[in-house]
Motif scaffolding. Sequence first.
Motif, PDB file in Angstrom:
ATOM      1  N   TYR A  36     -11.704 -15.396  -4.650  1.00 37.86           N
ATOM      2  CA  TYR A  36     -11.901 -16.605  -3.998  1.00 37.86           C
ATOM      3  C   TYR A  36     -13.272 -17.471  -4.258  1.00 37.86           C
ATOM      4  CZ  TYR A  36      -7.018 -16.722  -2.228  1.00 37.86           C
ATOM      5  OH  TYR A  36      -5.808 -16.832  -2.260  1.00 37.86           O
ATOM      6  N   SER A  37     -14.185 -16.417  -4.251  1.00 30.77           N
ATOM      7  CA  SER A  37     -15.692 -17.123  -4.179  1.00 30.77           C
ATOM      8  C   SER A  37     -16.010 -17.852  -5.474  1.00 30.77           C
ATOM      9  CB  SER A  37     -16.941 -15.893  -3.861  1.00 30.77           C
ATOM     10  OG  SER A  37     -16.502 -14.874  -4.604  1.00 30.77           O
ATOM     11  N   ALA A  38     -15.435 -16.969  -6.572  1.00 31.44           N
ATOM     12  CA  ALA A  38     -15.734 -17.531  -7.941  1.00 31.44           C
ATOM     13  C   ALA A  38     -14.969 -19.105  -8.004  1.00 31.44           C
ATOM     14  CB  ALA A  38     -15.010 -16.579  -9.137  1.00 31.44           C
ATOM     15  N   TRP A  39     -13.944 -19.059  -7.368  1.00 30.54           N
ATOM     16  CA  TRP A  39     -12.996 -20.208  -7.488  1.00 30.54           C
ATOM     17  C   TRP A  39     -13.992 -21.362  -6.627  1.00 30.54           C
ATOM     18  CZ3 TRP A  39     -11.506 -22.693  -2.968  1.00 30.54           C
ATOM     19  CH2 TRP A  39     -10.739 -23.712  -3.070  1.00 30.54           C
ATOM     20  N   LEU A  40     -14.342 -21.200  -5.668  1.00 32.86           N
ATOM     21  CA  LEU A  40     -15.192 -22.067  -4.885  1.00 32.86           C
ATOM     22  C   LEU A  40     -16.540 -22.685  -5.747  1.00 32.86           C
ATOM     23  CD1 LEU A  40     -15.731 -23.698  -2.326  1.00 32.86           C
ATOM     24  CD2 LEU A  40     -16.702 -21.701  -1.406  1.00 32.86           C
ATOM     25  N   LEU A  41     -17.069 -21.716  -6.371  1.00 33.37           N
ATOM     26  CA  LEU A  41     -18.133 -22.090  -7.025  1.00 33.37           C
ATOM     27  C   LEU A  41     -18.102 -23.048  -8.102  1.00 33.37           C
ATOM     28  CD1 LEU A  41     -19.829 -18.377  -7.742  1.00 33.37           C
ATOM     29  CD2 LEU A  41     -20.947 -20.355  -6.580  1.00 33.37           C
ATOM     30  N   ALA A  42     -16.587 -22.798  -8.816  1.00 35.22           N
ATOM     31  CA  ALA A  42     -16.256 -23.801  -9.723  1.00 35.22           C
ATOM     32  C   ALA A  42     -15.794 -25.154  -9.112  1.00 35.22           C
ATOM     33  CB  ALA A  42     -14.984 -22.995 -10.669  1.00 35.22           C
ATOM     34  N   LEU A  43     -15.048 -25.030  -8.035  1.00 38.83           N
ATOM     35  CA  LEU A  43     -14.546 -26.064  -7.074  1.00 38.83           C
ATOM     36  C   LEU A  43     -15.971 -27.021  -6.994  1.00 38.83           C
ATOM     37  CD1 LEU A  43     -12.795 -28.082  -5.579  1.00 38.83           C
ATOM     38  CD2 LEU A  43     -13.059 -26.425  -3.731  1.00 38.83           C
ATOM     39  N   VAL A  44     -16.809 -26.483  -6.467  1.00 36.52           N
ATOM     40  CA  VAL A  44     -18.170 -27.388  -5.841  1.00 36.52           C
ATOM     41  C   VAL A  44     -18.977 -27.888  -7.140  1.00 36.52           C
ATOM     42  CG1 VAL A  44     -20.467 -27.113  -4.770  1.00 36.52           C
ATOM     43  CG2 VAL A  44     -18.558 -25.763  -3.765  1.00 36.52           C
ATOM     44  N   ASP A  45     -19.063 -26.924  -8.136  1.00 33.85           N
ATOM     45  CA  ASP A  45     -19.540 -27.662  -9.443  1.00 33.85           C
ATOM     46  C   ASP A  45     -18.710 -28.813 -10.077  1.00 33.85           C
ATOM     47  OD1 ASP A  45     -21.530 -27.163 -11.706  1.00 33.85           O
ATOM     48  OD2 ASP A  45     -19.658 -26.846 -12.734  1.00 33.85           O
ATOM     49  N   ARG A  46     -17.250 -28.876  -9.642  1.00 34.77           N
ATOM     50  CA  ARG A  46     -16.616 -30.105 -10.477  1.00 34.77           C
ATOM     51  C   ARG A  46     -16.651 -30.878  -9.434  1.00 34.77           C
ATOM     52  NH1 ARG A  46     -12.159 -28.814 -13.722  1.00 34.77           N
ATOM     53  NH2 ARG A  46     -13.571 -26.982 -14.249  1.00 34.77           N
ATOM     54  N   VAL A  47     -16.738 -30.913  -8.034  1.00 38.45           N
ATOM     55  CA  VAL A  47     -16.792 -32.150  -7.246  1.00 38.45           C
ATOM     56  C   VAL A  47     -18.000 -32.801  -6.825  1.00 38.45           C
ATOM     57  CG1 VAL A  47     -14.320 -31.598  -6.537  1.00 38.45           C
ATOM     58  CG2 VAL A  47     -16.281 -30.847  -5.154  1.00 38.45           C
ATOM     59  N   ARG A  48     -19.187 -31.930  -7.110  1.00 38.33           N
ATOM     60  CA  ARG A  48     -20.504 -31.744  -6.588  1.00 38.33           C
ATOM     61  C   ARG A  48     -20.669 -33.562  -6.773  1.00 38.33           C
ATOM     62  NH1 ARG A  48     -24.618 -28.601  -5.411  1.00 38.33           N
ATOM     63  NH2 ARG A  48     -23.632 -27.035  -6.603  1.00 38.33           N
ATOM     64  N   GLY A  49     -21.375 -34.412  -5.841  1.00 34.36           N
ATOM     65  CA  GLY A  49     -21.833 -35.697  -6.142  1.00 34.36           C
ATOM     66  C   GLY A  49     -23.398 -35.763  -6.284  1.00 34.36           C
ATOM     67  N   PRO A  50     -23.972 -36.969  -6.643  1.00 31.95           N
ATOM     68  CA  PRO A  50     -25.169 -37.371  -6.872  1.00 31.95           C
ATOM     69  C   PRO A  50     -26.122 -36.822  -5.837  1.00 31.95           C
ATOM     70  CG  PRO A  50     -24.299 -39.485  -6.761  1.00 31.95           C
ATOM     71  CD  PRO A  50     -22.995 -38.158  -6.309  1.00 31.95           C
ATOM     72  N   GLY A  51     -25.600 -37.054  -4.558  1.00 32.49           N
ATOM     73  CA  GLY A  51     -26.476 -36.873  -3.327  1.00 32.49           C
ATOM     74  C   GLY A  51     -26.562 -35.422  -2.794  1.00 32.49           C
ATOM     75  N   ARG A  52     -26.682 -35.337  -1.500  1.00 33.95           N
ATOM     76  CA  ARG A  52     -26.797 -33.707  -1.062  1.00 33.95           C
ATOM     77  C   ARG A  52     -25.100 -33.490  -0.793  1.00 33.95           C
ATOM     78  NH1 ARG A  52     -27.656 -34.364   4.113  1.00 33.95           N
ATOM     79  NH2 ARG A  52     -28.503 -32.322   4.320  1.00 33.95           N
ATOM     80  N   THR A  53     -25.146 -32.015  -1.084  1.00 31.03           N
ATOM     81  CA  THR A  53     -23.889 -31.057  -0.850  1.00 31.03           C
ATOM     82  C   THR A  53     -23.858 -30.362   0.097  1.00 31.03           C
ATOM     83  OG1 THR A  53     -23.669 -31.458  -3.588  1.00 31.03           O
ATOM     84  CG2 THR A  53     -22.186 -29.804  -2.176  1.00 31.03           C
ATOM     85  N   VAL A  54     -22.861 -30.337   1.082  1.00 27.92           N
ATOM     86  CA  VAL A  54     -22.749 -29.416   2.177  1.00 27.92           C
ATOM     87  C   VAL A  54     -21.280 -28.544   1.879  1.00 27.92           C
ATOM     88  CG1 VAL A  54     -22.438 -29.406   4.600  1.00 27.92           C
ATOM     89  CG2 VAL A  54     -24.051 -30.934   3.795  1.00 27.92           C
ATOM     90  N   VAL A  55     -21.258 -27.381   2.279  1.00 29.26           N
ATOM     91  CA  VAL A  55     -20.031 -26.783   2.382  1.00 29.26           C
ATOM     92  C   VAL A  55     -19.799 -26.141   3.632  1.00 29.26           C
ATOM     93  CG1 VAL A  55     -18.905 -24.688   1.175  1.00 29.26           C
ATOM     94  CG2 VAL A  55     -20.380 -26.095  -0.062  1.00 29.26           C
ATOM     95  N   LEU A  56     -18.331 -26.445   3.976  1.00 27.60           N
ATOM     96  CA  LEU A  56     -17.748 -25.956   5.130  1.00 27.60           C
ATOM     97  C   LEU A  56     -16.611 -24.995   5.227  1.00 27.60           C
ATOM     98  CD1 LEU A  56     -17.109 -28.198   8.486  1.00 27.60           C
ATOM     99  CD2 LEU A  56     -15.240 -26.765   7.536  1.00 27.60           C
ATOM    100  N   GLY A  57     -16.882 -23.853   5.874  1.00 27.37           N
ATOM    101  CA  GLY A  57     -15.502 -22.897   5.768  1.00 27.37           C
ATOM    102  C   GLY A  57     -15.451 -22.713   6.868  1.00 27.37           C
ATOM    103  N   HIS A  58     -13.847 -22.627   7.207  1.00 29.78           N
ATOM    104  CA  HIS A  58     -13.136 -22.191   8.645  1.00 29.78           C
ATOM    105  C   HIS A  58     -12.570 -20.997   8.352  1.00 29.78           C
ATOM    106  CE1 HIS A  58      -9.731 -22.175  11.490  1.00 29.78           C
ATOM    107  NE2 HIS A  58     -10.755 -22.233  12.206  1.00 29.78           N
ATOM    108  N   SER A  59     -12.886 -20.017   9.371  1.00 32.86           N
ATOM    109  CA  SER A  59     -12.259 -18.661   9.809  1.00 32.86           C
ATOM    110  C   SER A  59     -12.322 -18.078   8.229  1.00 32.86           C
ATOM    111  CB  SER A  59     -10.551 -18.852  10.006  1.00 32.86           C
ATOM    112  OG  SER A  59     -10.099 -17.965  10.215  1.00 32.86           O
TER     113      SER A  59
END
Length: 299
Positions: free
Chosen positions: A90-113
């Motif tokens: 799952y963490s490898a998947w999240l790395l790929a997701l953030v890389d794919r959707v990252r915008g030109p500005g600041r990036t914040v990641v939120l996780g619940h539970s």
Amino acid sequence: MIVPSPYAALLDALPLERRTEQLAGSTTEIWSYGPADADTTIVLVHGFRGDHHGLEPVVAHLPQYRTILADLPGFGASTPLDSAHDIDGYSAWLLALVDRVRGPGRTVVLGHSFGSIIVSAAVARGLAVDDIVLVNPIAAPALSGPRGILTRLAVFYYWAPAKMPERLGFAVLKAPIVTRIMSVTMAKTRSRLLRRWIHNQHDRYFGAFSNRQVVLDAFTASISHDVSEYAADNQTRTLLIAADRDDITPVEAQHHLAQKISDSRLVVLTDVGHLVHYEMPQQAAEAIVEFVSEDRSAP
């Protein structure tokens, strides 16, 4: 039956785009809310057995940001990973997701539970973001929580279907009565209308997993790890949003976690439990906005 969401009007006012991406072997469904040109993108990771609907109330209160929700692989509309459904997968998947959707500005990641563990593990693996937000973080081993006996019962509940024939085990895992017991136990609000909506959300989405093995592997991952394992590797500004009536992690453990993370702030919401995202999304969003908007030049 569909119970109307108390947050529907706010959510419906947001621009919405849905897309599909191939990430770590999973055909991942992604929803993007808010202005596409916002200077801050927030990627949200939901908890165990849920899907993107669970965090929509929080998104509804963050209209100024570009917010990204995706169903975890094997849950909701996303297909399973091509690897194990454990924290590494799952963490490898999240790395790929953030890389794919990252915008030109600041990036914040939120996780619940459970998502808080995935986010923390991804950061330990090199996920580079500007800020981290952990809501109802699993700050200590789940079996040591205020209701550890319930967690042990849950262990048995997931162990038993693993020994059954595939179809029978799958049916037991999706049993509505078990979902309702969980929902009644975790909801703390005194509002009958809100409780009714929460139960309906769990009825509709808590059984949306691809197969028996996915949910069994993810459950094992959720009780075998906690955020504190990765605290020493976290050098990113982190906001912890905890709850004083959380049945999974006591407030004391949240304070200990905050001390282990080098740059953290802890906000404790009162009279709410593990369902902050359903019961107090506005208060959670206000804490997020204040945190993200802080003056970085101030001491």
